[in-house]
Design a protein around this motif. Structure first.
Motif, short mmCIF file in Angstrom:
data_model
loop_
_atom_site.label_atom_id
_atom_site.label_comp_id
_atom_site.label_asym_id
_atom_site.label_seq_id
_atom_site.Cartn_x
_atom_site.Cartn_y
_atom_site.Cartn_z
N ARG A 1 0.85 -1.18 0.00
CA ARG A 1 0.00 0.00 0.00
C ARG A 1 0.88 1.23 0.00
NH1 ARG A 1 -5.28 -0.61 3.69
NH2 ARG A 1 -6.00 -2.54 2.80
N LEU A 2 0.49 2.20 -0.79
CA LEU A 2 1.23 3.45 -0.82
C LEU A 2 0.71 4.35 0.29
CD1 LEU A 2 1.26 4.18 -4.64
CD2 LEU A 2 3.09 3.23 -3.26
N LYS A 3 1.61 4.95 1.00
CA LYS A 3 1.24 5.87 2.06
C LYS A 3 1.45 7.29 1.56
CE LYS A 3 2.43 2.73 5.78
NZ LYS A 3 3.21 2.54 6.99
N SER A 4 0.47 8.12 1.76
CA SER A 4 0.63 9.51 1.34
C SER A 4 1.43 10.28 2.37
CB SER A 4 -0.73 10.17 1.13
OG SER A 4 -1.44 10.20 2.35
N LYS A 5 2.12 11.30 1.90
CA LYS A 5 2.94 12.12 2.78
C LYS A 5 2.55 13.57 2.58
CE LYS A 5 6.75 8.96 2.79
NZ LYS A 5 8.13 8.72 2.59
N CYS A 6 2.66 14.33 3.63
CA CYS A 6 2.33 15.74 3.58
C CYS A 6 3.54 16.54 4.02
CB CYS A 6 1.14 16.01 4.51
SG CYS A 6 0.69 17.74 4.57
N PHE A 7 3.88 17.57 3.25
CA PHE A 7 5.00 18.43 3.58
C PHE A 7 4.48 19.84 3.78
CE2 PHE A 7 6.78 14.94 1.17
CZ PHE A 7 7.88 14.59 1.94
N GLU A 8 4.92 20.48 4.82
CA GLU A 8 4.50 21.84 5.11
C GLU A 8 5.72 22.72 5.34
OE1 GLU A 8 1.63 22.20 8.24
OE2 GLU A 8 0.74 20.27 7.73
N VAL A 9 5.63 23.97 4.90
CA VAL A 9 6.69 24.93 5.17
C VAL A 9 6.41 25.50 6.56
CG1 VAL A 9 7.72 27.11 4.49
CG2 VAL A 9 6.95 25.50 2.75
N LEU A 10 7.31 25.24 7.49
CA LEU A 10 7.10 25.67 8.86
C LEU A 10 7.47 27.14 9.05
CD1 LEU A 10 8.42 22.54 10.74
CD2 LEU A 10 6.07 23.10 10.14
N GLU A 11 8.59 27.53 8.48
CA GLU A 11 9.03 28.91 8.62
C GLU A 11 10.04 29.21 7.54
OE1 GLU A 11 11.55 31.47 11.84
OE2 GLU A 11 10.11 30.04 12.62
N LYS A 12 9.92 30.37 6.92
CA LYS A 12 10.89 30.77 5.91
C LYS A 12 12.01 31.54 6.58
CE LYS A 12 7.99 30.85 1.87
NZ LYS A 12 7.64 31.58 0.65
N LYS A 13 13.19 31.44 6.00
CA LYS A 13 14.35 32.14 6.52
C LYS A 13 14.13 33.65 6.38
CE LYS A 13 19.34 32.05 6.17
NZ LYS A 13 20.48 31.47 5.52
N LYS A 14 14.36 34.39 7.44
CA LYS A 14 14.05 35.82 7.45
C LYS A 14 15.27 36.70 7.21
CE LYS A 14 10.19 35.12 10.54
NZ LYS A 14 9.63 35.32 11.85
N THR A 15 16.45 36.24 7.53
CA THR A 15 17.64 37.07 7.40
C THR A 15 18.53 36.57 6.27
OG1 THR A 15 18.84 35.72 9.01
CG2 THR A 15 17.69 37.66 9.85
N GLY A 16 19.20 37.51 5.62
CA GLY A 16 20.14 37.14 4.56
C GLY A 16 19.44 36.68 3.30
N PHE A 17 20.24 36.38 2.29
CA PHE A 17 19.72 35.91 1.02
C PHE A 17 19.64 34.40 1.02
CE2 PHE A 17 20.39 34.42 -3.34
CZ PHE A 17 19.30 35.03 -3.95
N PHE A 18 18.50 33.87 0.59
CA PHE A 18 18.30 32.43 0.52
C PHE A 18 17.57 32.12 -0.76
CE2 PHE A 18 15.75 28.60 1.41
CZ PHE A 18 16.77 27.71 1.63
N ASP A 19 18.20 31.39 -1.65
CA ASP A 19 17.59 31.00 -2.92
C ASP A 19 16.97 29.61 -2.75
OD1 ASP A 19 16.83 30.58 -5.52
OD2 ASP A 19 18.84 30.81 -6.37
N ALA A 20 15.67 29.58 -2.52
CA ALA A 20 14.97 28.30 -2.27
C ALA A 20 15.06 27.38 -3.48
CB ALA A 20 13.52 28.57 -1.90
#
Length: 50
Positions: A4-23
């Motif tokens: 059986r395939l199990k579904s997965k859920c991904f959530e963004v908890l918090e984005k980086k606030k300082t400095g440059f971050f190229d997601a």
């Protein structure tokens, strides 16, 4: 025996606030790391080796 395939859920908890971050670049690096580690090519997957 069936699997059986199990579904997965991904959530963004918090984005980086300082400095440059190229997601987009960070995601690309993470994908490359996993492709190198898992080697999902040929019979082991549908990806093409670069």
């Amino acid at each position: 025996m069936s699997k059986r395939l199990k579904s997965k859920c991904f959530e963004v908890l918090e984005k980086k606030k300082t400095g440059f971050f190229d997601a987009k670049e960070a995601l690309h690096k993470l994908e490359e790391k996993w492709l190198e580690q898992l080697q999902p090519y040929g019979e082991r997957g549908y990806n093409r080796e670069k």
